[in-house]
Design an enzyme around this catalytic site. Structure first.
Site, PDB file in Angstrom:
ATOM      1  CB  CYS A  86      -6.779  -5.120  -5.656  1.00 58.00           C
ATOM      2  SG  CYS A  86      -8.112  -6.303  -5.890  1.00 58.00           S
ATOM      3  CG  HIS A  87      -4.233 -10.373  -7.798  1.00 58.37           C
ATOM      4  ND1 HIS A  87      -4.953  -9.736  -8.793  1.00 58.37           N
ATOM      5  CD2 HIS A  87      -3.166 -10.948  -8.395  1.00 58.37           C
ATOM      6  CE1 HIS A  87      -4.340  -9.938  -9.954  1.00 58.37           C
ATOM      7  NE2 HIS A  87      -3.248 -10.660  -9.745  1.00 58.37           N
TER       8      HIS A  87
ATOM      9  CE1 TYR B 253      -3.667  -2.459   0.322  1.00 63.21           C
ATOM     10  CE2 TYR B 253      -2.774  -3.053   2.456  1.00 63.21           C
ATOM     11  CZ  TYR B 253      -3.653  -3.286   1.426  1.00 63.21           C
ATOM     12  OH  TYR B 253      -4.523  -4.340   1.495  1.00 63.21           O
TER      13      TYR B 253
ATOM     14  CG  ASN C  11     -10.358  -3.304  -7.668  1.00 64.27           C
ATOM     15  OD1 ASN C  11     -11.057  -2.909  -8.588  1.00 64.27           O
ATOM     16  ND2 ASN C  11      -9.389  -4.179  -7.833  1.00 64.27           N
TER      17      ASN C  11
ATOM     18  CD  GLU D  45      -0.619 -11.888 -11.811  1.00 58.30           C
ATOM     19  OE1 GLU D  45       0.282 -11.131 -11.376  1.00 58.30           O
ATOM     20  OE2 GLU D  45      -1.797 -11.510 -11.974  1.00 58.30           O
TER      21      GLU D  45
END
Length: 172
Positions: A129-130, A98, A121, A156
């Site tokens: 946002c993950h 953040y 979100n 990912e």
């Protein structure tokens, strides 16, 4: 007018909601029998933006897409939209905190506000946002639950040649 459709994914069913020619929500559900809010309008599989979103998300889950092209129409405050835009700049396979997002926005003291906007979100996965973790790199809140967040990060990581958990992805 808004429309919605379902999509199955490796992390569960997704309810996609569109209006005004743009994707408005990706809702992570526990099961398809969850009630559909009246504000989501009617179910339509033939809405072009929903078809595009379903195709792009399918490509993402298949490891064939890293960025999304579907037009987004998330509703939120000016600050929330700025946070969501900053999230879009976080590279596929990378993570940030953040605080990193707050600094990238030129608001280094807005860490908590960034966290609040991240939590609101409405288009997770596409607005990634993950990819936001704690300042100590721990997994922190995700509206879809930490197991889904862990799956998305591991997915990912595999595609960029890293290993998860404990991988060391690039930071934003």
């Amino acid at each position: 007018m808004t429309f919605w459709t379902w999509m199955s994914s490796p992390i569960g069913d997704l309810r996609l909601v569109a209006g005004g020619g743009a994707l408005r929500r990706v809702h992570l559900t526990e099961r398809r029998c969850d009630p559909t809010p009246a504000a989501y309008g009617s179910e339509r599989d033939d809405e072009p933006v929903l078809q595009q979103a379903r195709r792009e998300l399918g490509e993402y889950f298949a490891g064939q897409r890293r960025r999304f092209d579907v037009l987004l129409g998330a509703e939120g405050s000016e600050f929330q939209r700025a946070v969501w835009a900053a999230l879009m700049a976080v590279e596929f396979g990378a993570i940030c905190s953040y605080g990193d997002i707050a600094r990238a926005m030129g608001r280094p003291t807005a860490t908590r506000a960034v966290g609040g906007a991240n939590n609101k979100n409405p288009i997770p996965i596409i607005v990634p946002c993950h990819r936001v973790v704690g300042s100590d790199r721990s997994l922190v809140g995700f509206g879809g639950g930490l197991e889904r967040k862990r799956w998305l990060l591991a997915h990912e990581a595999r595609l960029v040649g890293a290993v998860f958990p404990g991988y060391d992805p690039p930071r934003c």
